[in-house]
Scaffold this motif. Structure first.
Motif, PDB file in Angstrom:
ATOM      1  N   ALA A  69      41.881  43.027  44.654  1.00  0.00           N
ATOM      2  CA  ALA A  69      41.997  44.073  43.632  1.00  0.00           C
ATOM      3  C   ALA A  69      40.624  44.500  43.134  1.00  0.00           C
ATOM      4  N   ALA A  70      39.725  43.543  42.937  1.00  0.00           N
ATOM      5  CA  ALA A  70      38.379  43.870  42.481  1.00  0.00           C
ATOM      6  C   ALA A  70      37.650  44.729  43.512  1.00  0.00           C
ATOM      7  N   LYS A  71      37.831  44.408  44.782  1.00  0.00           N
ATOM      8  CA  LYS A  71      37.210  45.203  45.840  1.00  0.00           C
ATOM      9  C   LYS A  71      37.783  46.618  45.865  1.00  0.00           C
ATOM     10  N   GLN A  72      39.090  46.737  45.598  1.00  0.00           N
ATOM     11  CA  GLN A  72      39.719  48.050  45.584  1.00  0.00           C
ATOM     12  C   GLN A  72      39.194  48.891  44.424  1.00  0.00           C
ATOM     13  N   VAL A  73      38.982  48.262  43.283  1.00  0.00           N
ATOM     14  CA  VAL A  73      38.415  48.975  42.136  1.00  0.00           C
ATOM     15  C   VAL A  73      37.058  49.556  42.507  1.00  0.00           C
ATOM     16  N   ALA A  74      36.210  48.731  43.131  1.00  0.00           N
ATOM     17  CA  ALA A  74      34.874  49.190  43.524  1.00  0.00           C
ATOM     18  C   ALA A  74      34.959  50.354  44.509  1.00  0.00           C
ATOM     19  N   LYS A  86      41.025  52.575  37.331  1.00  0.00           N
ATOM     20  CA  LYS A  86      41.471  52.041  36.042  1.00  0.00           C
ATOM     21  C   LYS A  86      42.825  51.355  36.173  1.00  0.00           C
ATOM     22  N   LEU A  87      43.703  51.930  36.996  1.00  0.00           N
ATOM     23  CA  LEU A  87      45.011  51.308  37.207  1.00  0.00           C
ATOM     24  C   LEU A  87      44.864  49.949  37.893  1.00  0.00           C
ATOM     25  N   ILE A  88      44.069  49.872  38.946  1.00  0.00           N
ATOM     26  CA  ILE A  88      43.931  48.622  39.679  1.00  0.00           C
ATOM     27  C   ILE A  88      43.191  47.575  38.858  1.00  0.00           C
ATOM     28  N   LYS A  90      43.986  46.759  36.078  1.00  0.00           N
ATOM     29  CA  LYS A  90      45.040  45.977  35.421  1.00  0.00           C
ATOM     30  C   LYS A  90      45.324  44.698  36.201  1.00  0.00           C
ATOM     31  N   ILE A  91      45.134  44.751  37.514  1.00  0.00           N
ATOM     32  CA  ILE A  91      45.326  43.574  38.356  1.00  0.00           C
ATOM     33  C   ILE A  91      44.035  42.777  38.468  1.00  0.00           C
ATOM     34  N   ALA A  92      42.943  43.478  38.721  1.00  0.00           N
ATOM     35  CA  ALA A  92      41.671  42.809  38.975  1.00  0.00           C
ATOM     36  C   ALA A  92      41.185  41.984  37.799  1.00  0.00           C
ATOM     37  N   ASN A  93      41.533  42.362  36.588  1.00  0.00           N
ATOM     38  CA  ASN A  93      41.041  41.671  35.398  1.00  0.00           C
ATOM     39  C   ASN A  93      41.910  40.497  34.974  1.00  0.00           C
ATOM     40  N   GLN A  94      42.942  40.198  35.746  1.00  0.00           N
ATOM     41  CA  GLN A  94      43.835  39.090  35.416  1.00  0.00           C
ATOM     42  C   GLN A  94      43.658  37.939  36.407  1.00  0.00           C
ATOM     43  N   PRO A  95      43.822  36.702  35.945  1.00  0.00           N
ATOM     44  CA  PRO A  95      43.725  35.559  36.864  1.00  0.00           C
ATOM     45  C   PRO A  95      44.961  35.456  37.747  1.00  0.00           C
ATOM     46  N   THR A  96      44.737  35.306  39.031  1.00  0.00           N
ATOM     47  CA  THR A  96      45.827  35.101  39.983  1.00  0.00           C
ATOM     48  C   THR A  96      45.577  33.807  40.745  1.00  0.00           C
ATOM     49  N   ALA A  97      46.626  33.263  41.315  1.00  0.00           N
ATOM     50  CA  ALA A  97      46.520  31.968  41.991  1.00  0.00           C
ATOM     51  C   ALA A  97      45.735  32.062  43.293  1.00  0.00           C
ATOM     52  N   ASP A  98      45.075  30.990  43.630  1.00  0.00           N
ATOM     53  CA  ASP A  98      44.437  30.832  44.941  1.00  0.00           C
ATOM     54  C   ASP A  98      45.313  29.921  45.790  1.00  0.00           C
ATOM     55  N   TRP A  99      45.727  30.426  46.953  1.00  0.00           N
ATOM     56  CA  TRP A  99      46.549  29.659  47.890  1.00  0.00           C
ATOM     57  C   TRP A  99      45.616  28.959  48.875  1.00  0.00           C
ATOM     58  N   ILE A 100      45.626  27.652  48.862  1.00  0.00           N
ATOM     59  CA  ILE A 100      44.662  26.894  49.649  1.00  0.00           C
ATOM     60  C   ILE A 100      44.987  26.983  51.138  1.00  0.00           C
ATOM     61  N   GLY A 101      43.986  27.354  51.913  1.00  0.00           N
ATOM     62  CA  GLY A 101      44.165  27.490  53.350  1.00  0.00           C
ATOM     63  C   GLY A 101      44.090  26.168  54.082  1.00  0.00           C
ATOM     64  N   ALA A 341      50.121  48.428  45.064  1.00  0.00           N
ATOM     65  CA  ALA A 341      49.393  47.935  43.898  1.00  0.00           C
ATOM     66  C   ALA A 341      49.353  49.000  42.805  1.00  0.00           C
ATOM     67  N   LEU A 342      49.101  50.238  43.192  1.00  0.00           N
ATOM     68  CA  LEU A 342      49.067  51.328  42.219  1.00  0.00           C
ATOM     69  C   LEU A 342      50.421  51.511  41.544  1.00  0.00           C
ATOM     70  N   GLU A 343      51.494  51.404  42.327  1.00  0.00           N
ATOM     71  CA  GLU A 343      52.831  51.552  41.746  1.00  0.00           C
ATOM     72  C   GLU A 343      53.125  50.423  40.753  1.00  0.00           C
ATOM     73  N   LEU A 344      52.763  49.192  41.111  1.00  0.00           N
ATOM     74  CA  LEU A 344      52.962  48.083  40.198  1.00  0.00           C
ATOM     75  C   LEU A 344      52.200  48.308  38.894  1.00  0.00           C
ATOM     76  N   ALA A 345      50.980  48.809  39.014  1.00  0.00           N
ATOM     77  CA  ALA A 345      50.168  49.036  37.818  1.00  0.00           C
ATOM     78  C   ALA A 345      50.727  50.173  36.966  1.00  0.00           C
ATOM     79  N   ARG A 346      51.171  51.235  37.610  1.00  0.00           N
ATOM     80  CA  ARG A 346      51.764  52.354  36.854  1.00  0.00           C
ATOM     81  C   ARG A 346      52.998  51.912  36.076  1.00  0.00           C
ATOM     82  N   ASN A 347      53.759  51.011  36.668  1.00  0.00           N
ATOM     83  CA  ASN A 347      55.025  50.572  36.073  1.00  0.00           C
ATOM     84  C   ASN A 347      54.877  49.276  35.277  1.00  0.00           C
ATOM     85  N   ALA A 348      53.657  48.910  34.927  1.00  0.00           N
ATOM     86  CA  ALA A 348      53.426  47.659  34.211  1.00  0.00           C
ATOM     87  C   ALA A 348      54.230  47.603  32.919  1.00  0.00           C
ATOM     88  N   ALA A 349      54.603  46.403  32.536  1.00  0.00           N
ATOM     89  CA  ALA A 349      55.391  46.205  31.323  1.00  0.00           C
ATOM     90  C   ALA A 349      54.527  46.310  30.063  1.00  0.00           C
TER      91      ALA A 349
END
Length: 350
Positions: A69-74, A86-88, A90-101, A341-349
């Motif tokens: 998300a941060a890369k998409q913002v850039a 600005k919409l993205i 909303k995702i980039a500024n929040q902590p999300t889980a890291d799935w260990i490879g 991602a844009l749709e999720l951000a537009r429809n955010a709660a």
């Protein structure tokens, strides 16, 4: 191991909705979303993690400065598309889980937890590598043997050390044991043993929290059906259980379900994945309800201030903006899907 990074990225495509009463189990097949691994370039090296990013006061978890998300913002900024950027955010500024490879688990967890520690935050980590996972669906595979899985977990433990981390342990692993025709019966005892051992290892570390996955309210309809599986998997040693991982069930329904289940397993607390449940579940069945369903929105922001005594946190365990699979025009499971991602951000709660 035959669980590659691309395999870990692709979350399961099929689930079963189980309605339970005592020993009676009625199985109705439903489909759910896809997960992704953090073992891609979105995690970045330790040098990349030095970049400053906003850290929310409402959550103890770390925000990855090099996520998709941060890369998409850039990228949108470079294109002059400030509205989309600005919409993205909303995702980039929040902590999300890291799935260990599976390739370098020790190095990966060390890098993530060090970056989180530097930001005075905790890492949020997901383990998803059990043998015989996902009923042979999109994310089939996992560790090639029980011993290979144990070695993988041990490397993660070494990578974390004494730093803070919260673990979500093996999404789907217990509900799949209740799904007829999914995990072969001869592997059930092995799975319980591995889960119990893993919970024990993670819980014995000095600064960890551990939550066993327990599906969602629309999967195992009667929470009583999960009591014995959770007990055998080591819920007594865990901090609690996780609900709604990669699903769209409402926060309210998860809280109601979690309270019932908590009362059956020693009043353990729980966490809820709110990454994409802002509009609740989609109507329909099959792929209509689980695979990139339209009209969905971001749910509550990650926070440990839930206002619910039994709910430790609302978390973004599934990383919003990553595809559920090649449906409705989406890319492969786990790949970044900017339109969605844009749709999720537009429809955010919020």
């Amino acid at each position: 191991m035959h669980g590659t990074t691309s395999t870990v990225r692709a979350r399961r495509s099929a689930r079963a909705r189980l309605t339970m009463s005592g020993a009676m189990v009625t199985t109705i097949m439903v489909l759910s979303g896809c997960f992704s691994s953090s073992s891609d370039d979105s995690s970045g090296g330790e040098g990349d993690r030095d970049k400053e990013v906003p850290q929310s006061n409402n959550t103890p978890y770390w925000v990855n400065p090099k996520g998709s998300a941060a890369k998409q913002v850039a990228e949108y900024r470079e294109q002059g598309d400030d509205k989309s950027a600005k919409l993205i955010e909303k995702i980039a500024n929040q902590p999300t889980a890291d799935w260990i490879g599976v390739e370098t688990p020790e190095q990966e967890t060390r890098s993530i937890t060090k970056a989180a520690e530097k930001a005075d935050r905790s890492a949020l980590l997901v383990l998803y590598n059990l043998p015989h996972r996902d009923c042979g669906q999109y994310s089939q595979g996992g560790a090639e043997s029980a011993d290979a899985y144990r070695a993988w977990v041990d490397k993660i433990v070494q990578g974390v050390g004494d730093r803070e981390a919260t673990f979500i342990v093996e999404p789907d692993s217990l509900p799949h044991l209740l799904q007829e025709g999914c995990t072969p019966q001869q592997f059930h005892d092995e799975r319980y043993t591995l889960l119990n051992e893993t919970v024990g290892k993670l819980s014995s570390m000095p600064n960890t929290k551990v939550y066993l996955d327990a599906g969602n309210p629309d999967w195992v309809r009667d929470p009583g059906g999960l009591v014995e599986p959770l007990n055998r998997a080591g819920i007594g040693k865990a901090d609690g259980f996780a609900l709604n991982v990669s699903n769209y069930q409402s926060t309210e329904s998860n809280i109601a379900y979690g309270r019932k289940l908590s009362a059956m397993v020693g009043n353990k607390s729980f966490v809820i994945d709110t990454s994409r449940n802002g509009k609740g579940p989609a109507k329909g069945t099959g792929e209509e309800s689980w695979c990139n369903p339209p009209g969905r929105g971001l749910g509550e922001k990650p926070t440990s201030k839930t206002g619910e005594k039994s709910v430790d946190a609302f978390l973004w365990i599934k990383r919003p903006g990553e595809s559920d699979g090649e449906c409705k025009g989406g890319p492969k499971a786990g790949a970044w899907y900017p339109e969605y991602a844009l749709e999720l951000a537009r429809n955010a709660a919020w």
